[in-house]
Design an enzyme around this catalytic site. Structure first.
Site, PDB file in Angstrom:
ATOM      1  N   CYS A 127     -53.359  61.896   1.466  1.00 37.35           N
ATOM      2  CA  CYS A 127     -52.376  61.768   2.540  1.00 37.35           C
ATOM      3  C   CYS A 127     -51.735  63.136   2.818  1.00 37.35           C
ATOM      4  CB  CYS A 127     -51.303  60.753   2.146  1.00 37.35           C
ATOM      5  SG  CYS A 127     -51.980  59.158   1.630  1.00 37.35           S
ATOM      6  N   MET A 128     -50.829  63.163   3.771  1.00 37.93           N
ATOM      7  CA  MET A 128     -50.222  64.427   4.146  1.00 37.93           C
ATOM      8  C   MET A 128     -49.451  65.077   2.996  1.00 37.93           C
ATOM      9  SD  MET A 128     -47.571  65.342   7.256  1.00 37.93           S
ATOM     10  CE  MET A 128     -48.789  65.034   8.547  1.00 37.93           C
ATOM     11  N   ASP A 129     -48.733  64.273   2.220  1.00 33.13           N
ATOM     12  CA  ASP A 129     -47.865  64.814   1.185  1.00 33.13           C
ATOM     13  C   ASP A 129     -48.210  64.339  -0.222  1.00 33.13           C
ATOM     14  OD1 ASP A 129     -45.971  65.839   3.275  1.00 33.13           O
ATOM     15  OD2 ASP A 129     -45.730  63.694   3.622  1.00 33.13           O
ATOM     16  N   LYS A 141     -56.975  89.920   2.728  1.00 30.93           N
ATOM     17  CA  LYS A 141     -56.629  89.161   3.932  1.00 30.93           C
ATOM     18  C   LYS A 141     -56.257  87.723   3.558  1.00 30.93           C
ATOM     19  CE  LYS A 141     -61.383  87.674   4.750  1.00 30.93           C
ATOM     20  NZ  LYS A 141     -62.500  87.582   5.691  1.00 30.93           N
ATOM     21  N   ARG A 151     -71.280  88.625  15.120  1.00 28.77           N
ATOM     22  CA  ARG A 151     -69.868  88.225  15.114  1.00 28.77           C
ATOM     23  C   ARG A 151     -69.085  89.449  15.548  1.00 28.77           C
ATOM     24  NH1 ARG A 151     -67.139  86.190   9.561  1.00 28.77           N
ATOM     25  NH2 ARG A 151     -67.001  88.449   9.322  1.00 28.77           N
ATOM     26  N   ARG A 171     -66.948  96.066  -0.808  1.00 31.03           N
ATOM     27  CA  ARG A 171     -65.793  95.462  -0.138  1.00 31.03           C
ATOM     28  C   ARG A 171     -65.690  93.972  -0.497  1.00 31.03           C
ATOM     29  NH1 ARG A 171     -67.716  96.273   4.564  1.00 31.03           N
ATOM     30  NH2 ARG A 171     -68.065  94.084   5.066  1.00 31.03           N
ATOM     31  N   HIS A 203     -71.289  93.906   7.984  1.00 33.18           N
ATOM     32  CA  HIS A 203     -71.087  92.711   7.168  1.00 33.18           C
ATOM     33  C   HIS A 203     -72.368  91.891   7.144  1.00 33.18           C
ATOM     34  CE1 HIS A 203     -68.412  90.094   4.977  1.00 33.18           C
ATOM     35  NE2 HIS A 203     -68.682  89.056   5.751  1.00 33.18           N
ATOM     36  N   TYR A 256     -54.134  54.817   2.417  1.00 27.57           N
ATOM     37  CA  TYR A 256     -54.478  54.431   3.785  1.00 27.57           C
ATOM     38  C   TYR A 256     -55.912  53.912   3.887  1.00 27.57           C
ATOM     39  CZ  TYR A 256     -50.291  56.829   5.522  1.00 27.57           C
ATOM     40  OH  TYR A 256     -49.004  57.209   5.790  1.00 27.57           O
TER      41      TYR A 256
END
Length: 391
Positions: free
Chosen positions: A327-329, A38, A136, A234, A178, A280
């Site tokens: 930072c983002m990038d 997954k 769950r 599993r 699980h 930042y």
């Protein structure tokens, strides 16, 4: 964007390591193995990871979402596939046509599967999910005094499944559950859930369901609780070479080989004076004049912002840490007086064989778990799959 030659960073996945890990886990469990692929194979690539796991001896594959199951079939992966996160919006017709086993946690999903089976003129294969204490997914196996029905949710599910099986609309081939605390094998819930699962299996079998597989063990239980192996284990994380129990044993201790390596290229290098704030908010400032480098990968790619001022990296064989906020990038690294040039390789993490950081170290730096570290790297980073298996 997926061209590794054009990208400033990339994820390299060793498929031979995945196959190796499956072999280790199968030997350890002494039973069949379903490899959980997954979340894009925990960030390693859904289809290549699935093929590598099968090459290592997995007999089945597990996914969470229907789109993942259908993607495997579209890639002509023919092994048994179990899909366990179903909603009323699922395309049961497409899933049955693709020969996907579906997990049911409630009678409504059995009805939806049966209706699709009737339309197709075939018998659907299903597995019943028992909630043995995680609270769950799955049908609860424990009685609740305030419930309107004196039967447990799981008993209701079993009776409903048996009726639909008698009709010929579906066939129950398995029961699974699980663990909540498998990474703490001495925790009392581990034994309690094993006992609850055994009760659930007996209930299903007394109802006349002819089970082919019964499975409970995730990665941690596969490695620490052999009594819980049943017919199949599993594992997910351990398939990719990471320890699900880092407080107990490292990946190397367990004989596992981490499959993912994340690297980037230095884009900018410059000298800055003592006291100059970096990134930042200026949360980092060097005490003396130093060289800082810019690494063009950030939280939009999967680098956790919580690892600001902490995430370890390797440049030129030396260890450094993220300096300032991610930072983002991009993020910045203070390398002192170490000679670094644009284009030099920065290793965020890998197997650790050459002294590079590991995913577990990044998890500790970010206050999270290695599962999140490897699975969060997104599609902006191209994957390069290496190794002889899984092609």
């Amino acid at each position: 964007m997926n061209d590794t030659a054009c990208s400033p960073a990339q994820v390299t996945v060793d498929l031979d390591a995945i196959a190796h890990n499956v072999r280790v886990l199968r030997e350890r469990a002494g039973t069949d193995l379903m490899a959980v692929v997954k979340a894009d194979g925990y960030g390693h690539g859904l289809v290549p990871s699935a093929r590598a796991a099968l090459a290592g001896g997995a007999v089945a594959l597990g996914v969470a979402q229907p789109a993942e199951a259908l993607a495997l079939r579209a890639a002509r992966v023919g092994a048994p596939v179990l899909c366990w996160l179903l909603t009323p919006a699922m395309d049961a017709d497409a899933l049955l046509a693709a020969d996907v086993q579906l997990a049911s946690s409630a009678p409504w999903s059995l009805d939806a599967i049966a209706q699709a089976a009737r339309r197709a003129g075939r018998t659907a294969e299903v597995q019943l999910k028992a909630d043995t204490g995680l609270a769950r997914g799955g049908a609860f196996t424990l009685p609740v005094a305030t419930a309107p029905d004196p039967r447990t949710d799981f008993e209701v599910l079993v009776r409903h499944a048996a009726a639909l099986e008698a009709e010929g609309a579906l066939r129950v081939v398995g029961v699974f559950s699980h663990f909540a605390y498998a990474d703490a094998p001495e925790h009392p819930t581990v034994r309690a859930q094993q006992e609850a699962f055994a009760d659930a299996v007996r209930l299903a079998e007394r109802a006349g369901l002819r089970l082919q597989v019964r499975h409970l063990s995730n990665s941690a239980a596969t490695l620490t609780t052999p009594a819980a192996a049943w017919d199949m284990v599993r594992p997910g994380l351990a398939v990719y070479g990471l320890s699900p129990v880092p407080e107990i044993a490292s990946a190397a201790d367990l004989g596992l080989r981490p499959a993912m390596r994340v690297t980037a290229q230095v884009s900018v290098t410059k000298r800055i004076p003592a006291g100059q704030g970096v990134s930042y908010g200026h949360t980092y400032a060097p005490e003396r004049a130093t060289t800082v480098v810019d690494v063009p990968i950030g939280y939009a790619d999967g680098v956790p912002r919580h690892a600001s001022n902490a995430g370890p990296v390797q440049l030129g064989g030396q260890r450094f840490a993220v300096s300032g906020r991610v930072c983002m990038d991009q993020f910045v690294v203070d390398v002192g007086d170490t000679p670094v040039e644009a284009g030099d390789e920065v290793v965020l993490f890998g197997a650790g064989d050459d002294g590079e950081p590991t995913a577990q170290e990044w998890a500790e730096a970010a206050g999270t778990i290695s599962y999140e570290i490897v699975s969060r790297f997104g599609p902006r980073l191209p994957r390069r799959h290496v190794g002889e298996v899984g092609a």
